[in-house]
Design a protein around this motif. Structure first.
Motif, PDB file in Angstrom:
ATOM      1  N   GLY A 144       0.713  -1.097  -0.019  1.00 59.82           N
ATOM      2  CA  GLY A 144       0.003   0.024   0.007  1.00 59.82           C
ATOM      3  C   GLY A 144       0.854   1.403   0.100  1.00 59.82           C
ATOM      4  N   VAL A 145       1.879   1.284  -0.015  1.00 57.81           N
ATOM      5  CA  VAL A 145       2.932   2.299   0.092  1.00 57.81           C
ATOM      6  C   VAL A 145       3.116   2.784  -1.542  1.00 57.81           C
ATOM      7  N   ALA A 146       2.714   3.957  -1.840  1.00 57.59           N
ATOM      8  CA  ALA A 146       3.041   4.526  -3.219  1.00 57.59           C
ATOM      9  C   ALA A 146       4.241   4.881  -3.249  1.00 57.59           C
ATOM     10  N   PRO A 147       4.689   4.293  -4.675  1.00 57.38           N
ATOM     11  CA  PRO A 147       6.187   4.869  -4.710  1.00 57.38           C
ATOM     12  C   PRO A 147       6.344   6.338  -5.054  1.00 57.38           C
ATOM     13  N   ARG A 148       7.244   6.759  -4.699  1.00 56.04           N
ATOM     14  CA  ARG A 148       7.786   8.200  -4.949  1.00 56.04           C
ATOM     15  C   ARG A 148       8.535   8.379  -6.309  1.00 56.04           C
ATOM     16  N   SER A 149       8.741   9.268  -6.736  1.00 57.46           N
ATOM     17  CA  SER A 149       9.639   9.637  -7.988  1.00 57.46           C
ATOM     18  C   SER A 149      10.770   9.212  -7.524  1.00 57.46           C
ATOM     19  N   ALA A 150      11.801   8.961  -8.817  1.00 59.70           N
ATOM     20  CA  ALA A 150      13.238   8.831  -8.570  1.00 59.70           C
ATOM     21  C   ALA A 150      14.000   9.898  -8.087  1.00 59.70           C
ATOM     22  N   GLU A 151      13.441  11.054  -8.546  1.00 63.82           N
ATOM     23  CA  GLU A 151      14.213  12.452  -8.149  1.00 63.82           C
ATOM     24  C   GLU A 151      13.833  12.512  -6.544  1.00 63.82           C
ATOM     25  N   GLU A 152      12.687  12.370  -6.146  1.00 68.12           N
ATOM     26  CA  GLU A 152      12.124  12.537  -4.730  1.00 68.12           C
ATOM     27  C   GLU A 152      13.063  11.513  -3.802  1.00 68.12           C
ATOM     28  N   ASN A 179      16.008   1.888   4.563  1.00 67.85           N
ATOM     29  CA  ASN A 179      15.065   2.253   5.217  1.00 67.85           C
ATOM     30  C   ASN A 179      14.348   3.509   4.297  1.00 67.85           C
ATOM     31  N   THR A 180      15.070   4.378   3.995  1.00 69.50           N
ATOM     32  CA  THR A 180      14.587   5.650   3.174  1.00 69.50           C
ATOM     33  C   THR A 180      14.029   5.096   1.875  1.00 69.50           C
ATOM     34  N   ALA A 181      14.597   4.079   1.289  1.00 73.69           N
ATOM     35  CA  ALA A 181      14.142   3.457   0.045  1.00 73.69           C
ATOM     36  C   ALA A 181      12.888   2.823   0.424  1.00 73.69           C
ATOM     37  N   LEU A 182      12.676   2.079   1.417  1.00 69.68           N
ATOM     38  CA  LEU A 182      11.231   1.531   1.607  1.00 69.68           C
ATOM     39  C   LEU A 182      10.413   2.352   2.093  1.00 69.68           C
ATOM     40  N   ASP A 183      10.766   3.391   2.784  1.00 68.43           N
ATOM     41  CA  ASP A 183       9.632   4.420   3.206  1.00 68.43           C
ATOM     42  C   ASP A 183       9.171   5.264   1.813  1.00 68.43           C
ATOM     43  N   ALA A 184       9.968   5.108   0.802  1.00 75.10           N
ATOM     44  CA  ALA A 184       9.543   5.948  -0.344  1.00 75.10           C
ATOM     45  C   ALA A 184       8.830   5.007  -1.510  1.00 75.10           C
ATOM     46  N   GLY A 185       8.327   3.765  -0.809  1.00 75.33           N
ATOM     47  CA  GLY A 185       7.768   2.646  -1.649  1.00 75.33           C
ATOM     48  C   GLY A 185       8.533   2.036  -2.690  1.00 75.33           C
ATOM     49  N   TRP A 186       9.829   1.881  -2.464  1.00 81.79           N
ATOM     50  CA  TRP A 186      10.793   1.234  -3.489  1.00 81.79           C
ATOM     51  C   TRP A 186      11.461   0.014  -2.780  1.00 81.79           C
ATOM     52  N   THR A 187      11.632  -0.857  -3.610  1.00 77.15           N
ATOM     53  CA  THR A 187      12.195  -2.216  -3.187  1.00 77.15           C
ATOM     54  C   THR A 187      13.912  -1.979  -3.037  1.00 77.15           C
ATOM     55  N   TRP A 188      14.509  -2.547  -1.900  1.00 79.12           N
ATOM     56  CA  TRP A 188      16.030  -2.451  -1.842  1.00 79.12           C
ATOM     57  C   TRP A 188      16.291  -3.753  -2.417  1.00 79.12           C
ATOM     58  N   ARG A 189      17.150  -3.865  -3.439  1.00 82.30           N
ATOM     59  CA  ARG A 189      17.730  -5.201  -4.189  1.00 82.30           C
ATOM     60  C   ARG A 189      19.210  -5.329  -4.131  1.00 82.30           C
ATOM     61  N   GLY A 190      19.638  -6.227  -2.996  1.00 78.44           N
ATOM     62  CA  GLY A 190      21.015  -6.346  -3.167  1.00 78.44           C
ATOM     63  C   GLY A 190      21.152  -7.206  -4.219  1.00 78.44           C
ATOM     64  N   VAL A 191      22.772  -6.498  -4.953  1.00 77.88           N
ATOM     65  CA  VAL A 191      23.087  -7.191  -6.147  1.00 77.88           C
ATOM     66  C   VAL A 191      24.441  -7.649  -5.962  1.00 77.88           C
ATOM     67  N   ILE A 192      24.631  -9.294  -6.151  1.00 80.62           N
ATOM     68  CA  ILE A 192      25.765  -9.927  -5.768  1.00 80.62           C
ATOM     69  C   ILE A 192      26.591  -9.854  -7.125  1.00 80.62           C
ATOM     70  N   PHE A 193      25.848 -10.889  -8.122  1.00 82.80           N
ATOM     71  CA  PHE A 193      26.435 -11.119  -9.209  1.00 82.80           C
ATOM     72  C   PHE A 193      25.871  -9.962 -10.585  1.00 82.80           C
ATOM     73  N   GLY A 194      26.642  -9.887 -11.394  1.00 85.99           N
ATOM     74  CA  GLY A 194      26.292  -9.125 -12.559  1.00 85.99           C
ATOM     75  C   GLY A 194      26.141  -7.547 -12.562  1.00 85.99           C
ATOM     76  N   LYS A 195      25.722  -7.080 -13.408  1.00 87.19           N
ATOM     77  CA  LYS A 195      25.966  -5.475 -13.319  1.00 87.19           C
ATOM     78  C   LYS A 195      24.997  -4.962 -12.279  1.00 87.19           C
ATOM     79  N   LEU A 196      25.186  -3.623 -12.108  1.00 88.00           N
ATOM     80  CA  LEU A 196      24.236  -2.783 -11.242  1.00 88.00           C
ATOM     81  C   LEU A 196      23.109  -2.503 -11.982  1.00 88.00           C
TER      82      LEU A 196
END
Length: 170
Positions: free
Chosen positions: A16-24, A153-170
């Protein structure tokens, strides 16, 4: 949350958390960079990312803190803001640091790693309490989560997923 999400440190926002814009989100992440925190957050173009967060190892005001922490690994988090998903793709890079010279300063070594990890350092003093028994009092504490948790926490509060990348490109 699946096994791979747990392995990479991926977290999803509350329902239910609406994602904010990338700039926000970018503005919110950059606002975490304050003079009283042991990390800096800045533009990451030089590191192939949108933003970079890392310890203030080279700043004279923070050198005593990091030497006192007995820090053994420096951390840099490179972040890509993928607005179409929306998720923050984060690569945590680590390298070993050692204390050299007198007065001591931190120097990076050739050892390098990639992926999530946590460094915790605590120092205690033993002394007799009022009851005459030995008591341990924490005199110093350092936890690398001081860097990763505010970003995540800032990403989650903004409605974004925090995805850890181990392999491959960012």
């Amino acid at each position: 949350m699946g096994f791979f999400d747990k392995l990479t440190g991926t977290k999803h926002p509350e329902d239910g958390v609406a994602p904010r814009s990338a700039e926000e989100l970018r503005t919110a992440l950059l606002s975490l960079d304050q003079p009283d925190v042991p990390y800096v957050i800045r533009d990451g173009a030089a590191h192939g990312a949108d933003l970079v967060a890392e310890w203030r190892l080279d700043e004279p005001a923070w050198q005593t803190f990091f030497i006192g922490s007995q820090l053994t690994h420096a951390i840099r988090i490179r972040m890509r803001l993928a607005g179409e998903v929306p998720e923050v793709r984060a690569v945590e890079e680590q390298w070993e640091v050692t204390r050299v010279g007198n007065p001591p300063r931190l120097q990076a070594s050739a050892e390098y790693g990639r992926g999530g990890g946590r460094t915790v350092s605590r120092r205690y003093t033993l002394q007799r309490g009022e009851s005459g028994r030995l008591e341990a009092t924490e005199t110093f504490s350092f936890d690398s989560a001081q860097l990763t948790e505010p970003l995540r926490n800032t990403a989650l509060d903004a409605g974004w997923t925090w995805r850890g990348v181990i392999f491959g490109k960012l």
